[in-house]
Design a protein around this motif. Structure first.
Motif, mmCIF file in Angstrom:
data_model
loop_
_atom_site.group_PDB
_atom_site.id
_atom_site.type_symbol
_atom_site.label_atom_id
_atom_site.label_comp_id
_atom_site.label_asym_id
_atom_site.label_seq_id
_atom_site.Cartn_x
_atom_site.Cartn_y
_atom_site.Cartn_z
ATOM 1 N N ASP A 94 0.828 -1.209 0.000
ATOM 2 C CA ASP A 94 0.000 0.000 0.000
ATOM 3 C C ASP A 94 0.860 1.256 0.000
ATOM 4 O OD1 ASP A 94 0.997 -0.198 2.564
ATOM 5 O OD2 ASP A 94 -0.844 0.507 3.527
ATOM 6 N N ALA A 95 1.981 1.216 -0.730
ATOM 7 C CA ALA A 95 2.848 2.396 -0.802
ATOM 8 C C ALA A 95 2.095 3.601 -1.344
ATOM 9 C CB ALA A 95 4.071 2.102 -1.672
ATOM 10 N N VAL A 96 1.126 3.342 -2.215
ATOM 11 C CA VAL A 96 0.213 4.391 -2.677
ATOM 12 C C VAL A 96 -1.167 4.077 -2.132
ATOM 13 C CG1 VAL A 96 -0.904 5.437 -4.693
ATOM 14 C CG2 VAL A 96 1.550 4.929 -4.743
ATOM 15 N N SER A 97 -1.794 5.062 -1.507
ATOM 16 C CA SER A 97 -3.081 4.855 -0.849
ATOM 17 C C SER A 97 -4.222 4.852 -1.862
ATOM 18 C CB SER A 97 -3.325 5.964 0.178
ATOM 19 O OG SER A 97 -3.606 7.188 -0.491
ATOM 20 N N VAL A 98 -5.411 4.475 -1.403
ATOM 21 C CA VAL A 98 -6.579 4.447 -2.278
ATOM 22 C C VAL A 98 -6.979 5.856 -2.719
ATOM 23 C CG1 VAL A 98 -7.511 2.270 -1.423
ATOM 24 C CG2 VAL A 98 -8.099 4.399 -0.257
ATOM 25 N N CYS A 99 -6.515 6.893 -2.012
ATOM 26 C CA CYS A 99 -6.771 8.259 -2.474
ATOM 27 C C CYS A 99 -5.586 8.799 -3.271
ATOM 28 C CB CYS A 99 -7.108 9.183 -1.308
ATOM 29 S SG CYS A 99 -5.840 9.311 -0.050
ATOM 30 N N ASN A 100 -4.714 7.881 -3.725
ATOM 31 C CA ASN A 100 -3.635 8.178 -4.662
ATOM 32 C C ASN A 100 -2.576 9.117 -4.110
ATOM 33 O OD1 ASN A 100 -2.299 7.941 -7.180
ATOM 34 N ND2 ASN A 100 -4.291 7.729 -8.171
ATOM 35 N N THR A 101 -2.208 8.927 -2.852
ATOM 36 C CA THR A 101 -1.099 9.662 -2.257
ATOM 37 C C THR A 101 -0.084 8.654 -1.731
ATOM 38 O OG1 THR A 101 -2.193 9.714 -0.104
ATOM 39 C CG2 THR A 101 -2.594 11.574 -1.578
ATOM 40 N N VAL A 102 1.110 9.137 -1.408
ATOM 41 C CA VAL A 102 2.168 8.252 -0.929
ATOM 42 C C VAL A 102 1.938 7.934 0.544
ATOM 43 C CG1 VAL A 102 4.639 7.954 -0.599
ATOM 44 C CG2 VAL A 102 3.792 9.200 -2.603
ATOM 45 N N ASN A 103 1.738 6.658 0.837
ATOM 46 C CA ASN A 103 1.642 6.192 2.222
ATOM 47 C C ASN A 103 3.048 6.014 2.809
ATOM 48 O OD1 ASN A 103 -1.026 5.959 3.077
ATOM 49 N ND2 ASN A 103 -1.313 3.968 2.101
ATOM 50 N N HIS A 104 3.162 6.157 4.146
ATOM 51 C CA HIS A 104 4.444 5.897 4.827
ATOM 52 C C HIS A 104 5.578 6.702 4.173
ATOM 53 C CE1 HIS A 104 1.934 2.434 5.754
ATOM 54 N NE2 HIS A 104 2.080 1.978 4.536
ATOM 55 N N GLU A 135 -12.417 5.306 -10.650
ATOM 56 C CA GLU A 135 -13.785 5.802 -10.715
ATOM 57 C C GLU A 135 -14.537 5.402 -11.973
ATOM 58 O OE1 GLU A 135 -13.531 9.969 -10.134
ATOM 59 O OE2 GLU A 135 -12.879 9.814 -8.040
ATOM 60 N N SER A 136 -13.878 5.445 -13.117
ATOM 61 C CA SER A 136 -14.554 5.117 -14.372
ATOM 62 C C SER A 136 -13.544 4.627 -15.391
ATOM 63 C CB SER A 136 -15.306 6.337 -14.922
ATOM 64 O OG SER A 136 -14.414 7.405 -15.184
ATOM 65 N N MET A 137 -14.020 3.862 -16.356
ATOM 66 C CA MET A 137 -13.142 3.290 -17.372
ATOM 67 C C MET A 137 -12.465 4.391 -18.190
ATOM 68 S SD MET A 137 -14.054 0.375 -20.195
ATOM 69 C CE MET A 137 -15.345 1.335 -20.982
ATOM 70 N N GLY A 138 -11.151 4.293 -18.327
ATOM 71 C CA GLY A 138 -10.392 5.243 -19.122
ATOM 72 C C GLY A 138 -9.993 6.513 -18.401
ATOM 73 N N LYS A 139 -10.370 6.662 -17.143
ATOM 74 C CA LYS A 139 -9.983 7.826 -16.351
ATOM 75 C C LYS A 139 -8.853 7.403 -15.411
ATOM 76 C CE LYS A 139 -11.743 11.339 -13.140
ATOM 77 N NZ LYS A 139 -12.926 11.800 -12.355
ATOM 78 N N TYR A 140 -7.616 7.793 -15.759
ATOM 79 C CA TYR A 140 -6.434 7.323 -15.033
ATOM 80 C C TYR A 140 -5.853 8.441 -14.170
ATOM 81 C CZ TYR A 140 -6.757 4.005 -18.907
ATOM 82 O OH TYR A 140 -7.202 3.100 -19.834
ATOM 83 N N ASP A 141 -5.395 8.064 -12.981
ATOM 84 C CA ASP A 141 -4.698 8.994 -12.088
ATOM 85 C C ASP A 141 -3.424 8.308 -11.610
ATOM 86 O OD1 ASP A 141 -3.749 10.753 -10.230
ATOM 87 O OD2 ASP A 141 -5.570 10.829 -9.015
ATOM 88 N N GLU A 227 -1.015 1.156 -22.034
ATOM 89 C CA GLU A 227 -0.645 2.270 -22.907
ATOM 90 C C GLU A 227 -0.585 3.578 -22.115
ATOM 91 O OE1 GLU A 227 0.402 2.259 -25.877
ATOM 92 O OE2 GLU A 227 -0.267 0.385 -26.808
ATOM 93 N N SER A 228 -1.552 3.774 -21.202
ATOM 94 C CA SER A 228 -1.545 4.968 -20.368
ATOM 95 C C SER A 228 -0.327 4.980 -19.448
ATOM 96 C CB SER A 228 -2.835 5.042 -19.540
ATOM 97 O OG SER A 228 -2.804 6.137 -18.649
ATOM 98 N N PHE A 229 0.000 3.821 -18.894
ATOM 99 C CA PHE A 229 1.201 3.707 -18.051
ATOM 100 C C PHE A 229 2.449 4.078 -18.840
ATOM 101 C CE2 PHE A 229 4.830 0.980 -16.968
ATOM 102 C CZ PHE A 229 5.106 1.416 -15.682
ATOM 103 N N LYS A 230 2.572 3.538 -20.048
ATOM 104 C CA LYS A 230 3.762 3.800 -20.865
ATOM 105 C C LYS A 230 3.899 5.293 -21.181
ATOM 106 C CE LYS A 230 3.892 2.690 -25.263
ATOM 107 N NZ LYS A 230 4.013 1.940 -26.545
ATOM 108 N N ALA A 231 2.780 5.935 -21.511
ATOM 109 C CA ALA A 231 2.829 7.365 -21.824
ATOM 110 C C ALA A 231 3.148 8.201 -20.591
ATOM 111 C CB ALA A 231 1.493 7.796 -22.429
ATOM 112 N N SER A 232 2.573 7.843 -19.456
ATOM 113 C CA SER A 232 2.749 8.631 -18.234
ATOM 114 C C SER A 232 4.152 8.505 -17.659
ATOM 115 C CB SER A 232 1.711 8.211 -17.182
ATOM 116 O OG SER A 232 0.397 8.415 -17.650
#
Length: 536
Positions: A94-104, A135-141, A227-232
């Motif tokens: 859980d290095a990244v939390s469910v609210c998309n921040t860095v844990n610990h 939250e929804s398909m194709g919406k990446y954070d 593909e989104s991972f590769k671009a980001s």
């Protein structure tokens, strides 16, 4: 009230909410203080590079820690490996939390510097589908993972990223909310056992190419995610990020969720259950049975197989002599069941190899080490998980061929296990199954990367790891799982330090030691965080 944690490019990202605040207040980091003090007492001190970590009650700030600051004057902290084994350490699940921040964040920042100074090459970061595409398909954070990638880069370490398309209920790491909502109305997208109970932590492999996700197939969704991972992460790929693991099933492994219920009141694992009872798996089974001229064989799985926590001889199917697994029906079913798993693995590894073909990273996939009941003739634990491996048949030949076809490396856990520490009644042999898999991998030119199953509590575990990853059994990459409170406890970290230095012959020259005042300020980790920072 707000909690401030590290964000990308040293930017702060704010995660609001009462639950996050309460969790943060409970995080006292008490155990980690001992590990930092331990490093300090061993005269392993930080170099002054004009960078520092500063901690406040409600904020974490980090200025870059460049790799050149740790390798000046002869690069004395660079490991000199006798066996060519690259050593990584897994970051918390859980290095990244469910609210998309860095844990610990404070513990991880200090931990990265400790690993770099020790001579570890890099870290492994689990990436969760349910966090990035929540939250929804194709919406990446990707913000939390980008922040961690930058922390790793600034620490001068390499990064291996594991793309996980499953969830872990115990750690409250979910599938994407929109996928779970589809599953609520159509549970047949999940695997089902004989009682009809659905496993909701990953999708059934039978729907890989069926448009069950708002008009798209899971394979299409996985591909768009990659593909989104590769671009980001394009500016990290091939430099900081050197490897990508493609999640293949439960816990990221190529297998069915056959062991979802652990044996009660016993240290010995049951044989598990076949996972072929969801609507889509039954359709595939029916088609295969009709194609072979035996339509009655397509009505369901073996009626005489045991349940999850039962032993092989509790019913007829897995009996060593006269069991149904050796009948024509048994061969038909087990061949079909394993071929569906292999086809699933082939689809996902092919997707990963194609997506990252020009990204200068190595593709990996993980398979389980199913060593319980290996000394029986039927190998029931392997059969229920989808590996048709028995005393009469090498079920790992086809697995190695599939990995070779996709130019992928195999990750094998269990490098810390030995036969002599297994319960006698379990008829286990981790050493034998590891040797079998190594043999077929050598035959097909597939490289093996190793992992341990647990943070070692004794020197025997480290000795077994050394035996399994060096010499004639050498692996290219070994990832020690996983960073957390137990990992950085003085009792464990002393043994881990000894293990690393034996492996790499790390030397610190006296003129490269940092000044006393540059020692990082101690941080603390309590037992509550420890629970979430260990491997699943």
């Amino acid at each position: 009230m707000e909690v401030l944690v590290i964000g990308s490019s040293s930017q702060a990202k704010i995660c609001t909410g009462r639950s996050e605040l309460l969790s943060y207040r409970r995080l006292s980091f008490c155990k980690f203080q001992k590990s930092v003090s331990f490093l300090h007492n061993k005269s392993t001190r930080w170099r002054n590079s004009g960078s520092s970590l500063s901690f406040t009650l409600n904020a974490v700030q980090s200025s870059p820690v460049r790799s050149d600051s740790l390798t000046r004057r002869g690069s004395s902290t660079k490991p000199k490996s006798l066996d060519g084994v690259r050593l990584f350490v897994g970051l918390p699940l859980d290095a990244v939390s469910v609210c998309n921040t860095v844990n610990h964040a404070r513990a991880i920042a200090a931990g990265l510097r400790a690993l770099k100074l020790l001579g570890v090459e890099g870290v492994e970061l689990p990436v969760w589908w349910g966090i990035v595409e929540k939250e929804s398909m194709g919406k990446y954070d990707w913000s939390g993972y980008l922040a961690l990638a930058e922390m790793v880069q600034n620490a001068g370490l390499k990064l291996h990223m594991s793309l996980n398309f499953h969830g872990i209920k115990q750690l409250k790491i979910p599938l994407p909310e929109w996928v779970s909502q589809i599953g609520d109305s159509d549970p047949s997208i999940f695997h089902a056992d004989r009682s009809g109970d659905h496993y909701r932590e990953c999708l059934s492999l039978a729907v890989d190419e069926i448009p069950v996700l708002n008009g798209k197939t899971p394979i299409q969704v996985y591909q768009e995610f990659c593909e989104s991972f590769k671009a980001s992460f394009s500016h990290f790929l091939g430099s900081t990020i050197t490897g990508v693991t493609m999640g293949l099933g439960p816990d990221g492994e190529l297998r069915y969720p056959s062991q979802r219920h652990l044996a009660r009141n016993s240290k010995i694992l049951g044989v598990g259950e076949f996972q072929c009872y969801d609507k889509n798996m039954l359709n595939l089974l029916k088609q295969q049975a009709e194609a072979t001229g035996n339509p009655l064989w397509g009505l369901g799985g073996p009626h005489d197989a045991p349940s999850y926590d039962q032993f092989p001889n509790s019913s007829n199917f897995f009996n060593d002599h006269g069991g149904s697994w050796e009948t024509p029906y048994g061969d038909f079913f087990l061949s079909w069941y394993s071929s569906e798993l292999l086809s699933h693995g082939d689809r996902l590894l092919s997707l990963a190899s194609t997506t990252f073909d020009e990204a200068a990273v190595t593709i990996h996939g993980k398979i389980p080490l199913l060593y319980s009941w290996y000394k029986t003739r039927s190998h029931p634990l392997e059969l229920t998980a989808g590996f048709y491996n028995t005393v009469n048949r090498d079920g790992y030949e086809a697995v190695a061929e599939m990995f070779a076809r996709n130019s992928s490396k195999i990750i094998l856990p269990g490098m810390d296990l030995s036969d002599k520490h297994q319960p006698q009644k379990s008829l286990s042999s981790p050493e034998s199954i590891l040797a079998q898999i190594r043999t077929v991998c050598r035959k097909h030119g597939v490289e093996i990367s190793g992992q341990n199953l647990m943070v070692s509590k004794s020197s025997q575990g480290f000795e077994q790891i050394k035996k399994n990853i060096s010499g004639e059994t050498k692996v290219d990459l070994f990832t020690y799982q996983r960073m957390g409170a137990d990992f950085f406890s003085p009792e464990h970290f002393h043994s881990f330090t000894h293990f690393v230095r034996n492996l790499n012959q790390l030397e610190l020259l006296s003129d490269d030691l940092p000044e006393e005042e540059d020692v990082a300020e101690p941080v603390h980790l309590n037992s509550e965080s420890k629970t979430h920072m260990q491997a699943a």
